[in-house]
Design an enzyme around this catalytic site. Structure first.
Site, PDB file in Angstrom:
ATOM      1  N   ASN A  73     -15.479  -3.691 -23.649  1.00 13.81           N
ATOM      2  CA  ASN A  73     -16.261  -3.387 -22.693  1.00 13.81           C
ATOM      3  C   ASN A  73     -15.667  -1.892 -21.624  1.00 13.81           C
ATOM      4  O   ASN A  73     -15.479  -1.718 -20.647  1.00 13.81           O
ATOM      5  CB  ASN A  73     -16.467  -4.403 -21.556  1.00 13.81           C
ATOM      6  CG  ASN A  73     -15.237  -4.880 -21.019  1.00 13.81           C
ATOM      7  OD1 ASN A  73     -14.008  -4.863 -21.468  1.00 13.81           O
ATOM      8  ND2 ASN A  73     -15.274  -5.002 -19.723  1.00 13.81           N
ATOM      9  N   ASP A 108      -9.144 -14.219 -18.455  1.00 15.15           N
ATOM     10  CA  ASP A 108     -10.453 -13.488 -18.591  1.00 15.15           C
ATOM     11  C   ASP A 108     -10.166 -12.265 -17.435  1.00 15.15           C
ATOM     12  O   ASP A 108     -11.012 -11.988 -16.570  1.00 15.15           O
ATOM     13  CB  ASP A 108     -11.492 -14.524 -17.992  1.00 15.15           C
ATOM     14  CG  ASP A 108     -12.667 -13.854 -18.303  1.00 15.15           C
ATOM     15  OD1 ASP A 108     -12.894 -12.982 -19.205  1.00 15.15           O
ATOM     16  OD2 ASP A 108     -13.869 -14.191 -17.734  1.00 15.15           O
TER      17      ASP A 108
END
Length: 419
Positions: free
Chosen positions: A97, A307
């Protein structure tokens, strides 16, 4: 190459003949050359002598975002890997991303070149679809040849079931792994918090557990139809746990992870509308948090991820519904986990994703490459901004009680020790 002697370290490694024993380790030129009760330092080896020292195989984080290229103000690859080293991780799987999205072989090579000569190894995840837009498959085979270990669109569920099916079929030709974030966008709608008592009380639009579970169901049906390998990241509901447990019992090749914050925090954290707690999937209610811990303990959940998702203040310090989802998590991962799980389980879940992603692991044994995480298990402390080495400070764990500390790592012939 740094030569090291680790003194009186308790070894946590079920695959090692020295599991749960306190030993001295000698590392020369990146290889473990001796494991004994007492090793005398006769040459100029660097000594690591820490009270309550523990070590294990090097941990791997299955989901980190570093921003570069395009979002260097959030994090760079170089600094991100230094943060990972100080946080006890010898390997990380990098999400695609960035800007541009990592969806072709040149982008894979770019991030791998940026990661050279670091103590922590970087393994890129290629985007499953071009630009992570969910329309056309990206250059999966080319990215695999360039070094991608899996394919997925970060925090974007593929709404097109047929494209998901084709991806699962296509990657089998080269033993590829598809990562499928699960969330039905229509059911999520404009939801920003877990649908439940807390969201109702606070007047926040809810995201029902069903939004995740419907996609988990669909993707497991597709996996049963196509065969192949599927990884479902950061599951967060009791229904997802049940579905994955049943799929594994059927013999489907499915693995899953859970984020540290979903194991440690619940949706009561949202009471002050602090956007540091706005994450995807959202923090759930306490009964679900406990169910996720049970699923870690019984083996339904294969691995735990920080994460880690650095975001700049302009995207985080906003009204709750406008702020971006995400928290940094590398620095706080181990200390937070040790407040809710036994150390042996934490080590197992932080090393298991090497198996999931087909990354080499090295047992703590003489003659093996030294790929080691170093930590203690007894200290009680509070996580503050001073503990953050990331460029972004958007941590959901600020002010949280922690247990145990990461001392550092030894990997790639390099010793990294926290001051």
């Amino acid at each position: 190459m740094t030569n090291v002697i680790l003194k009186q370290a308790k070894i946590i490694d079920p695959s090692s003949p020295f599991h749960l024993q306190k030993m001295d380790l000698k590392i020369e030129n990146g290889t473990i050359t001796a494991i004994e009760k007492e090793i005398t330092n006769t040459t100029d080896f660097e000594l690591v002598e820490v009270s309550n020292l523990h070590l294990s195989q090097g941990w791997m984080d299955s989901s980190v975002s570093f921003g570069e290229p395009g979002y260097e103000e959030r994090e760079t690859i170089e600094n991100g890997l230094k943060v990972a080293s100080k946080s006890g991780f010898t390997a990380v799987a990098l999400q695609p991303n960035s800007n541009p999205v990592i969806d072709n072989q040149s982008q894979i090579r770019f991030v791998m070149d940026k990661a050279r000569n670091q103590a922590t190894n970087l393994y890129p995840i290629g985007s499953l679809t071009r630009g992570s837009e969910g329309v056309d498959l990206a250059e999966l085979f080319d990215m695999k040849n360039a070094g991608a270990i899996a394919f997925g669109d970060y925090k974007k569920a593929l709404q097109n079931a047929n494209l998901q099916k084709i991806a699962l079929q296509y990657v089998q030709d080269f033993d590829g792994l598809v990562i499928a974030f699960c969330q039905d966008s229509a059911l999520k709608g404009s939801g920003i918090a877990n649908e439940g008592i807390v969201s109702t009380r606070l007047g926040l639009k809810g995201i029902p557990a069903l939004a995740e579970e419907l996609h988990v169901t669909r993707n497991l049906f597709l996996l049963e139809y196509t065969g192949g390998k599927l990884h479902i990241p950061t599951i967060s509901t009791q229904g997802s746990i049940k579905l994955i447990k049943e799929a594994k019992a059927k013999g489907l090749n499915v693995t899953c992870s859970v984020a540290v914050h979903n194991l440690v925090l619940n949706d009561e954290a949202l009471t002050a509308f602090d956007t540091r707690y706005k994450v995807s999937p959202p923090l759930r209610e306490e009964t679900t948090r406990k169910a996720l811990i049970e699923a870690v303990l019984d083996g339904t959940i294969d691995c735990i991820t920080s994460d880690h998702n650095p975001l700049d203040i302009e995207h985080k310090k906003l009204e709750f519904d406008l702020a971006k989802d995400g928290t940094i998590g590398l620095e706080s991962a181990f200390g937070a986990l040790l407040t809710v799980l036994p150390v042996e389980v934490i080590v197992e879940k932080l090393t298991a994703c090497k198996l999931v992603f087909n990354v080499n692991s090295n047992s703590i044994a003489v003659g093996n490459k030294a790929d080691i995480s170093l930590f203690t298990t007894t200290e009680d402390w509070t996580f503050t901004k001073e503990a953050i080495a990331s460029k972004s400070k958007n941590s959901a764990f600020l002010g949280q009680k922690m247990k145990g500390k990461v001392i550092g790592i030894y990997n790639s012939g390099q010793l990294v020790i926290n001051n």
